[in-house]
Design a protein around this motif. Structure first.
Motif, short mmCIF file in Angstrom:
data_model
loop_
_atom_site.label_atom_id
_atom_site.label_comp_id
_atom_site.label_asym_id
_atom_site.label_seq_id
_atom_site.Cartn_x
_atom_site.Cartn_y
_atom_site.Cartn_z
N ASN A 1 12.06 15.92 -0.70
CA ASN A 1 12.70 15.53 -1.96
C ASN A 1 12.89 14.02 -2.01
N GLU A 2 13.66 13.57 -2.99
CA GLU A 2 13.80 12.11 -3.17
C GLU A 2 14.54 11.44 -2.00
N LYS A 3 15.19 12.25 -1.14
CA LYS A 3 15.93 11.66 -0.02
C LYS A 3 15.17 11.78 1.31
N SER A 4 14.05 12.50 1.32
CA SER A 4 13.32 12.71 2.58
C SER A 4 12.77 11.39 3.12
N ASP A 5 12.71 11.29 4.44
CA ASP A 5 12.17 10.11 5.10
C ASP A 5 10.65 10.03 4.86
N ILE A 6 10.18 8.83 4.50
CA ILE A 6 8.75 8.65 4.19
C ILE A 6 7.88 9.07 5.37
N LEU A 7 8.25 8.62 6.57
CA LEU A 7 7.42 8.93 7.74
C LEU A 7 7.34 10.43 7.98
N GLU A 8 8.46 11.10 7.76
CA GLU A 8 8.47 12.56 7.94
C GLU A 8 7.50 13.22 6.95
N ILE A 9 7.52 12.76 5.71
CA ILE A 9 6.62 13.33 4.69
C ILE A 9 5.15 13.10 5.10
N ILE A 10 4.83 11.85 5.43
CA ILE A 10 3.44 11.48 5.72
C ILE A 10 2.93 12.20 6.97
N VAL B 1 0.85 -1.19 0.00
CA VAL B 1 0.00 0.00 0.00
C VAL B 1 0.88 1.24 0.00
N CYS B 2 0.47 2.25 -0.77
CA CYS B 2 1.22 3.51 -0.83
C CYS B 2 1.23 4.15 0.56
N PRO B 3 2.34 4.80 0.97
CA PRO B 3 2.37 5.47 2.27
C PRO B 3 1.21 6.45 2.40
N GLN B 4 0.52 6.42 3.55
CA GLN B 4 -0.66 7.27 3.74
C GLN B 4 -1.01 7.34 5.21
N ASN B 5 -1.84 8.32 5.55
CA ASN B 5 -2.35 8.45 6.91
C ASN B 5 -3.67 7.68 7.04
N ILE B 6 -3.91 7.14 8.21
CA ILE B 6 -5.22 6.53 8.49
C ILE B 6 -6.25 7.65 8.60
N SER B 7 -7.43 7.46 8.00
CA SER B 7 -8.49 8.47 8.06
C SER B 7 -9.47 8.11 9.19
N PRO B 8 -9.54 8.94 10.25
CA PRO B 8 -10.50 8.66 11.33
C PRO B 8 -11.94 8.62 10.82
N LEU B 9 -12.25 9.46 9.81
CA LEU B 9 -13.60 9.47 9.25
C LEU B 9 -13.94 8.12 8.61
N LEU B 10 -13.01 7.59 7.81
CA LEU B 10 -13.25 6.29 7.16
C LEU B 10 -13.34 5.17 8.19
N ASN C 1 3.95 15.10 8.14
CA ASN C 1 4.02 16.57 8.15
C ASN C 1 3.38 17.28 6.96
N TYR C 2 3.08 16.59 5.85
CA TYR C 2 2.54 17.34 4.70
C TYR C 2 1.20 17.98 5.02
N LYS C 3 0.47 17.40 5.97
CA LYS C 3 -0.85 17.94 6.36
C LYS C 3 -0.75 19.38 6.87
N ASN C 4 0.43 19.76 7.34
CA ASN C 4 0.62 21.14 7.83
C ASN C 4 0.64 22.16 6.70
N HIS C 5 0.66 21.69 5.46
CA HIS C 5 0.84 22.60 4.31
C HIS C 5 -0.30 22.53 3.30
N VAL C 6 -1.39 21.83 3.65
CA VAL C 6 -2.49 21.70 2.67
C VAL C 6 -3.17 23.05 2.45
N PRO C 7 -3.76 23.25 1.25
CA PRO C 7 -4.40 24.53 0.92
C PRO C 7 -5.56 24.86 1.87
N SER C 8 -5.82 26.17 2.02
CA SER C 8 -6.84 26.61 2.98
C SER C 8 -8.22 26.73 2.33
#
Length: 444
Positions: A246-255, A63-72, A257-264
């Motif tokens: 980038n291509e060297k970033s840790d997967i867990l770090e990406i998954i 499965v592609c790296p992803q966050n668990i959705s509490p709603l789902l 923290n990206y939520k902190n940057h989603v559009p408003s």
């Protein structure tokens, strides 16, 4: 098609790709988690090479790296994480075929493209196990996993390409076209079936470069086509805000923290509800203002069945305890009706009209579960899935089905599966074919 019996529980399919092991379960053969492509981070997929040794499925579902959705988790049910293996290159597909089919039979093929806002999910979830459909209707179903989120549907510059998830699905469709005859499938009768962002992806695969002749029909459920336009600024800002990954970033770090940057929402409105998505103006897609003309050009070649559930956004709005606490039900009902039409209803109708006006064969449907139960979610997003896939054990704890007896799901589901199979086999739904009571469908 040849399938050799290795022992009582397995078969081997001899395909152009290699010898593929399948296991026999509940009257069908399942060849699970076959790798169709590989990828490096932010790069296009490369088709997997055929193998001389027998191809054996991995024990856990990639499965592609992803966050668990509490709603789902609340609405559909808990995910057993022990069944899955995180894989940043998740290009796998699974083939489900009836166990007993004659040597020369060419079965219609339905390819399942899962939803999840281009951010979560995978092709092989128990809630979308097609065993019931395959057995009842004597068809082949292929489920496809592809890159999601920041790995598959952001991008838009030289180092991070856009639409990588679409490129993955195109590779899967090429694999299916070439190899499905070896499973007893008809490579000239392939229908794509997708729900939510999976349906949106299918609409865009119809106008993608390199998809000609890969499929004949599409069934599009609950595609958020009302969110497809004018996304360029939002996507560019999201990409800029996540440029540190980038291509060297840790997967867990990406998954994590990206939520902190989603559009408003304040800046981009409803579009921000689906921050990831297909992007016009980047391969394999055309510019946004060319899309409708491209759909018109494909109208003579692809049969379309498109529609929605009656109260799609009830899935999100009625599930919110805060909204239910502070907003009167009358106002909430109006909001559900309005947002359902903006995101799903009118765009599906416009899509169907555009296609029909160009001479296309298109049907429009709406699903209205009418069971008189104390259930807030009778027409909500994803309510169609248990009807289509069945599999009672997977849905038994779903909040979305509270107080709805399984007999009601099962009775309507059998009729719906039969009707959708009729469309997949022939491109038509006959006037005298039996309709389930939950459905309204008409030719446009």
């Amino acid at each position: 098609m040849t399938a050799n019996q290795n022992n009582s529980n397995t078969h081997t399919f001899h395909t152009p790709f290699g010898r593929i092991l399948a296991f026999r379960e509940n009257g069908i053969l399942k060849a699970k988690n076959i790798r169709y492509a590989y990828s490096e981070r932010f790069k296009k997929p490369i088709a997997a090479k055929s193998s001389a040794s027998e191809i054996i499925f991995p024990e856990k579902t990639p499965v592609c790296p992803q966050n668990i959705s509490p709603l789902l988790e609340k609405m559909i049910g808990k995910t057993n994480l022990d069944d899955f293996e995180v894989d940043e290159s998740p290009q796998y597909l699974s083939v489900f075929r009836p166990e007993n089919c004659s040597e020369n039979e060419k079965l219609s093929v339905i390819v399942w493209i899962h939803g999840g806002s281009y951010e979560i999910g995978c092709g092989d979830l128990s809630t979308a196990d097609p065993t019931d459909w395959v057995k009842e209707q004597n068809i082949i179903v292929v489920s496809v996993s592809y890159r999601l989120g920041i790995f598959g549907f952001l991008g838009g510059n030289d180092t991070k390409l856009a639409n990588l998830g679409l490129f993955d699905i195109i590779e899967a469709l090429k694999w299916i076209k070439k190899n499905i005859p070896a499973f007893g499938g008809n490579s000239e009768n392939i229908t794509l079936f997708g729900q939510s962002s999976g349906g949106d992806a299918i609409a865009h695969l119809m106008i993608s470069e390199g998809t000609e002749n890969l499929f004949n029909r599409v069934i599009i459920h609950s595609a958020p086509l009302g969110l497809r336009k004018n996304r360029q600024k939002m996507s560019a800002e999201f990409l800029e805000n996540t440029k540190m990954y980038n291509e060297k970033s840790d997967i867990l770090e990406i998954i994590e923290n990206y939520k902190n940057h989603v559009p408003s929402f304040l800046k981009y409105g409803l579009k921000a509800a689906m921050p990831f998505g297909t992007q016009y103006g980047f391969p394999p897609l055309c510019k946004e203002d060319e899309a409708e003309e491209k759909w018109r050009r494909r109208a003579k070649n692809i049969d379309v069945l498109i529609g929605l559930n009656d109260e799609e956004t009830a899935f999100y709005l009625r599930a919110s305890e805060t909204l239910n606490k502070y907003i009167p039900s009358k106002i909430l009902n109006k909001a559900i009706r309005a947002t359902t039409e903006i995101i799903y209803g009118k765009p599906a109708s416009d899509f169907a009209d555009n296609f029909a006006n160009a001479g296309g064969n298109v049907y429009l449907f709406r699903i209205y579960p009418r069971f008189k139960a104390s259930n807030y979610f009778l027409g909500a997003h994803a309510i169609d899935l248990p009807f289509i896939f069945g599999n009672e054990s997977a849905w038994k704890n779903a909040g979305i089905l509270k107080n709805i007896p399984w007999e009601y799901i099962d009775e309507n589901g059998k009729k719906l599966r039969k009707l959708w199979t009729e469309f997949a086999k022939t491109g038509k739904i006959a006037d005298d074919s039996e309709r389930p009571e939950i459905l309204e469908v008409s030719k446009v």
